[in-house]
Enzyme design. Structure first.
Site, mmCIF file in Angstrom:
data_model
loop_
_atom_site.group_PDB
_atom_site.id
_atom_site.type_symbol
_atom_site.label_atom_id
_atom_site.label_comp_id
_atom_site.label_asym_id
_atom_site.label_seq_id
_atom_site.Cartn_x
_atom_site.Cartn_y
_atom_site.Cartn_z
ATOM 1 N N LYS A 55 0.841 -1.208 0.000
ATOM 2 C CA LYS A 55 0.000 0.000 0.000
ATOM 3 C C LYS A 55 0.870 1.250 0.000
ATOM 4 C CE LYS A 55 -3.047 -0.786 3.365
ATOM 5 N NZ LYS A 55 -4.208 -0.540 4.255
ATOM 6 N N VAL A 56 1.906 1.263 0.829
ATOM 7 C CA VAL A 56 2.821 2.416 0.881
ATOM 8 C C VAL A 56 3.505 2.606 -0.473
ATOM 9 C CG1 VAL A 56 4.958 3.299 1.901
ATOM 10 C CG2 VAL A 56 3.214 2.279 3.370
ATOM 11 N N GLU B 279 -2.452 -10.554 -4.932
ATOM 12 C CA GLU B 279 -3.195 -10.168 -6.137
ATOM 13 C C GLU B 279 -3.427 -8.667 -6.136
ATOM 14 O OE1 GLU B 279 -6.909 -12.250 -8.084
ATOM 15 O OE2 GLU B 279 -7.626 -10.751 -6.649
ATOM 16 N N THR C 82 -18.446 -4.246 -6.412
ATOM 17 C CA THR C 82 -18.799 -4.182 -4.991
ATOM 18 C C THR C 82 -20.249 -4.611 -4.772
ATOM 19 O OG1 THR C 82 -17.233 -2.361 -4.685
ATOM 20 C CG2 THR C 82 -18.863 -2.676 -2.954
ATOM 21 N N HIS D 286 -20.551 -8.375 -5.445
ATOM 22 C CA HIS D 286 -19.955 -9.125 -4.332
ATOM 23 C C HIS D 286 -20.934 -9.227 -3.161
ATOM 24 C CE1 HIS D 286 -16.667 -10.819 -2.025
ATOM 25 N NE2 HIS D 286 -16.913 -9.976 -1.048
#
Length: 214
Positions: free
Chosen positions: A21-22, A140, A153, A156
């Site tokens: 993420k960083v 992934e 979304t 899901h």
């Protein structure tokens, strides 16, 4: 597997998600520093919950002692783009990185799933540094537009309710919604230059206003 064992098993995956993420957010920051359009809108990440891992393993016939080798999305990152063309740029940036190795790419944009799902998946092998040495894990990275993400979304959430067995009417509406989302992406691509100019104008004016208020 006991809960303590799950905690130990998932620790390197959590570390990988935090580090990635960083790094991926850092790519966006570099574009912003250069005052050029960033193909990355924002980045999110998560480690799949234990219940979801067990459920998917049962569905796919993956033995729990083969999770590391056969389940690719225990660690998952999502990179959002404004435009479909931005996805190609992001994939190109990922291919040039040398801090992980791409092991597989799945293009569900050119080859959408029967449900209507569209996204680009990049499976990577990421080296996590632990006190016992380096551990390579699979992760992934999903790259998609905001419209694709909105549809995925919703789909899901419905999947949880219907366990993948959608009533025919819901199935039909989902497919229509997927096509509408893709048409939205295509329309936005047609006026891409105007949108980017407006965004740059807004950002520039906001920076000037901020400087004056300091």
């Amino acid at each position: 597997m006991a809960m303590a064992d799950w905690d130990e098993f998932l620790t390197p995956y959590k570390q990988a998600v935090d580090e990635l993420k960083v790094k991926l957010k850092g790519m966006r920051a570099q574009f912003e520093k250069e005052h050029t359009h960033s193909p990355i809108e924002f980045v999110t990440g998560r480690v799949k919950p234990v219940a979801s891992i067990i459920e998917k393993a049962a569905m796919k016939g993956i033995p729990l002692d083969r999770l590391e080798e056969e389940m690719q999305d225990i660690a998952g990152l999502r990179m959002m783009c404004q435009f479909v063309d931005d996805i190609k740029i992001v994939v190109g940036l990922l291919r040039r990185r040398n801090d992980f190795r791409i092991v597989e790419e799945k293009d569900y944009i050119s080859n959408k799933k029967p449900s209507g799902y569209r996204s680009y998946h990049v499976i990577i092998e990421y080296p996590v540094q632990t006190i016992r040495g380096e551990k390579k894990i699979l992760a992934e990275i999903q790259i998609r537009t905001l419209a694709m993400n909105f549809w995925a979304t919703i789909e899901h959430s419905l999947n949880y309710k219907y366990k993948g067995r959608f009533p025919e009417e819901i199935n039909m509406r989902l497919k229509r919604a997927a096509e509408a989302a893709f048409r939205l992406d295509e329309e936005m691509s047609e006026i891409r230059e105007e949108i980017q100019e407006a965004q740059m104008y807004f950002t520039k004016n906001k920076e000037q206003a901020d400087q004056k208020s300091q």
